[in-house]
Scaffold this active site. Structure first.
Site, PDB file in Angstrom:
ATOM      1  N   GLU A  41       0.784  -1.231   0.000  1.00  0.00           N
ATOM      2  CA  GLU A  41       0.000   0.000   0.000  1.00  0.00           C
ATOM      3  C   GLU A  41       0.823   1.291   0.000  1.00  0.00           C
ATOM      4  OE1 GLU A  41      -4.124  -1.280   2.071  1.00  0.00           O
ATOM      5  OE2 GLU A  41      -2.491  -0.928   3.484  1.00  0.00           O
TER       6      GLU A  41
HETATM    7  C1  ACM Z   1      -2.288  -5.279   4.093  1.00  0.00           C
HETATM    8  O1  ACM Z   1      -3.430  -5.646   4.473  1.00  0.00           O
HETATM    9  N1  ACM Z   1      -2.097  -4.051   3.692  1.00  0.00           N
HETATM   10  C2  ACM Z   1      -1.182  -6.199   4.057  1.00  0.00           C
END
Ligand code: ACM
Length: 720
Positions: free
Chosen positions: A347
């Protein structure tokens, strides 16, 4: 009426029916009912015939069980002898076993090892396991229980420890004392990587909190503790090389190096590896509070208090970042002996990279065409550092980009497709998609997810070998030490079974029956997943009469927190790491046992074409209880703001009770209900289905089923 603790709300219903039954008798009834379901399951389902072990309440179900007749008595003279390979770790595990057995039975069993080879349980361990536990080490064991004694044989201490846990599950109260049934169990895990990830960064959890949960992992034969140690909201590991990391990035809530070593030793004693995660280049704001020079933006940076995905990210174009990481990874690699080192990688939104002219110039100069490629460059550099320090990289899906070395392990959180894709390309992987405990799914939904299903089904045997197993994940936005155990357990036991037991062990009714049983056992280990709720509800209620407390319990027994990521969206104010977790939504389990049992009762009633009079009586009693509950709760709502928050939900529950009674009355008439009646009742249910105070009223859909059954064209709309 009996006021029940725990999960026996049906006992309350029966009290209304015959006025005599309490929790204990009800527990027997449920047990018999459960065994009946199992017996029927064996008759109807040939795959279950190979698994009579389900009646033994073992979780995870062993690979092979041959049940005998008779049992081994377990009394205060119970003793254990170790033969073959011995080591202090085995001594400790036997002492723990004996301590646990004494707790379970309340018998004065000595925790001392026997020297007499005629001990009740004789253990033969063949040889040592690896000094640093490896993926795929032999964890098998054979446990033979006869009427005169038991023998546990295992190639390594890992198998011995698993076998001891199985033995503990076998011991139960019997008509003439405590006993273990005679049985031969040959057992080994299906997957070598069976993990639980705990996010100790968003909300800090103390070492004791973690140790409790590691005890739980041992009980269900999980073997990897993945420790998420850094986040935007906190850098939780003491660094002697870069003390500003934890001093400025943790609100003074961090693990000292001695504490981390202590936890690693504690886990090793239980056959559990510890894999640390330092999430980078994103999810890293807390690093930059003390070290803004690592970041891609100008700063200044403060510890993030909100939840979500944020812009700060490390600067992949800055050589000083790699020098820093080299030293930090080296320092942490010396603390964590495991062969694997998790670098996160998830992310990154790339906004700080886009906004930094120097980074843009670097990308142009090196023909790095987008942020994904820039992250691949970063991951490649970090991967070399991890390798230099003798470790193998594990990272979230995002680290799988063209050209990354084949020895890295992919942790798939975005879907099963990426796991299969990785395996096809020669990478090893583990599955976490489907096992996010924070999403609040029922155990059955996690249980249905198999690392080898979906796209993995079509892999070649060689490719399948690369799927090492999976990990459940406990992200901690709404988790603190008080409610953590209840967010993990007992649902994690179902996931543990998915990773350990043969693939054809899929019967959901059996899983729930065994999970309920193991859940109670886990509290003997010190886990607080059941007891915490009672404590928190007392805080919520304040000084309250028994009637008011029972009313609060009746309501909270049948609600669950809103699911998936809707908690952020439905919050009364933006939640942060400083928001108290003291509301009803924080105090109740993520899966309502009572709600599930009620749904089963409705299904049972409908399956019998509404002719099951016992089920009908139970339903009627339940509906009356709900209908009248709100009147008992409202005075408390006037005195406690935390109860007031759920007052509307309480009114909804009363309306559900009234609608349920109306449906039963209508069914009893044997005349199809009119359209206007149906519309009116449906309106109550629709109202009850709308989340309030971030709670879902779990019985609502089942009440709607009864309304449909009573309506024109419904299954029970005509004369009985
Ligand atoms: C995650 O849930 N960003 C690994």
């Amino acid at each position: 009426m009996t006021v029940c603790e725990g999960d026996c709300y049906i006992a309350v219903i029966l009290d209304f029916v015959d006025g005599t039954e309490g929790c204990t008798k009800m527990a027997q009834k449920l047990l018999l009912q459960g065994l009946g379901i199992l017996a029927l399951g064996v008759l109807l389902n040939p795959t279950m015939a190979a698994a009579p072990q389900s009646a033994l309440n073992l979780m995870p179900v062993p690979a092979n069980v041959q049940a005998g007749t008779g049992s081994l008595r377990v009394d205060a003279a119970f003793s254990v002898a170790l033969t073959g390979h011995t080591e202090p770790r085995l001594d400790r595990s036997v002492e723990r076993f004996l301590h646990q057995l004494a707790l379970q039975t309340a018998l004065p069993i000595s925790t001392k090892l026997a020297t007499n080879p005629k001990a009740t349980l004789v253990i033969q361990t063949e040889h040592a396991s690896k000094e640093i536990q490896e993926v795929g080490e032999d964890e098998s064991y054979v446990l033979e229980v006869t009427a005169t004694g038991a023998k546990l044989t295992a190639p390594t201490p890992l198998g011995t420890m698993h076998g001891l846990q199985t033995f503990l599950q076998l011991v139960n109260v019997a008509p003439d004392g405590f006993a273990a049934p005679t049985v031969t169990i040959q057992d080994k895990p299906r997957f070598p990587w069976r993990g639980l990830m705990i996010d100790s960064a968003r909300h800090f959890t103390t070492l004791d909190d973690l140790k409790r949960n590691i005890d739980g992992m041992e009980a269900v034969k999980m073997n990897v503790f993945h420790w998420h140690l850094s986040e935007n909201q906190g850098f939780r590991a003491e660094s002697k090389k870069f003390p500003k990391l934890h001093e400025l990035g943790s609100d003074n809530l961090y693990y000292t190096q001695d504490e981390m070593r202590d936890l690693i030793a504690y886990a090793r004693d239980r056959g559990i590896r510890v894999v640390p995660e330092f999430d980078m280049p994103g999810h890293s704001t807390a690093w930059f509070v003390g070290h803004p020079e690592l970041a891609s933006g100008k700063g200044p940076y403060g510890i993030e208090r909100r939840w979500g995905i944020f812009d700060p990210a490390m600067d992949p174009t800055n050589e000083k970042v790699y020098k820093f990481l080299d030293e930090l990874i080296g320092e942490m690699a010396r603390i964590f002996p495991d062969h694997f080192f998790h670098i996160g990688g998830d992310e990154v939104n790339g906004k700080e990279w886009d906004a930094n002219p120097r980074i843009q110039a670097f990308m142009k100069e090196h023909s790095i065409k987008n942020n994904e490629a820039l992250q691949a460059y970063f991951s490649g550099r970090v991967q070399k550092l991890v390798t230099k320090h003798g470790k193998i990289v594990i990272g979230w899906d995002e680290v799988l980009v063209p050209g990354v070395p084949k020895d890295i392990v992919i942790q798939s959180w975005r879907g099963q497709t990426s796991l299969a894709l990785a395996a096809k390309q020669g990478y090893r992987g583990i599955l976490s998609n489907g096992y996010y405990l924070d999403l609040g799914w029922p155990a059955a939904r996690h249980y249905a997810v198999d690392p080898m299903s979906g796209d993995a089904t079509n892999l070649s045997p060689e490719e399948k070998e690369r799927i090492l197993g999976g990990e459940s994940c406990m992200w901690s936005e709404y988790v603190n030490p008080e409610n953590m155990d209840s967010r993990i357990w007992p649902r994690n036991a179902a996931i543990a079974e998915r990773f350990w037991s043969p693939q054809n062990v899929t019967d959901v009714a059996s899983m729930y029956a065994r999970m309920d049983f193991i859940s109670a056992r886990l509290e003997w280990l010190g886990l607080t997943h059941k007891s915490y709720s009672r404590r928190m509800l007392h805080r919520i209620a304040g000084p309250a009469s028994p009637l008011e407390l029972t009313a609060l319990r009746t309501l909270t027994d049948v609600v669950e927190p809103v699911k998936d990521y809707t908690r952020e969206q439905t919050a009364p104010a933006e939640p942060t790491s400083l928001t108290p977790l003291n509301r009803v939504v924080d105090a109740i389990p993520l899966e309502s046992d009572a709600g599930r049992h009620f749904g089963e009762l409705v299904d049972q009633f409908l399956a019998a074409s509404c002719r099951d009079t016992i089920a009908e009586a139970r339903l009627r009693a339940q509906f009356m209880l709900w209908r009248d509950n709100d009147a008992n709760l409202q005075p408390l709502a006037q005195r406690s703001f935390l109860v007031k928050e759920v007052a509307a939900t309480s009114q909804d529950l009363s309306a559900l009770g009234a609608a349920g009674l109306a449906a039963l009355d209508q069914i009893a008439k044997g005349q199809p209900a009119s359209d206007s009646w149906r519309a009116q009742q449906t309106a109550f249910v629709t109202q009850a289905m709308k989340p309030k105070a971030q709670l879902l009223l779990i019985p609502a859909p089942a009440v709607q089923k009864l309304i449909e059954a009573a309506s024109a064209g419904g299954a029970c709309s005509t004369a009985k």
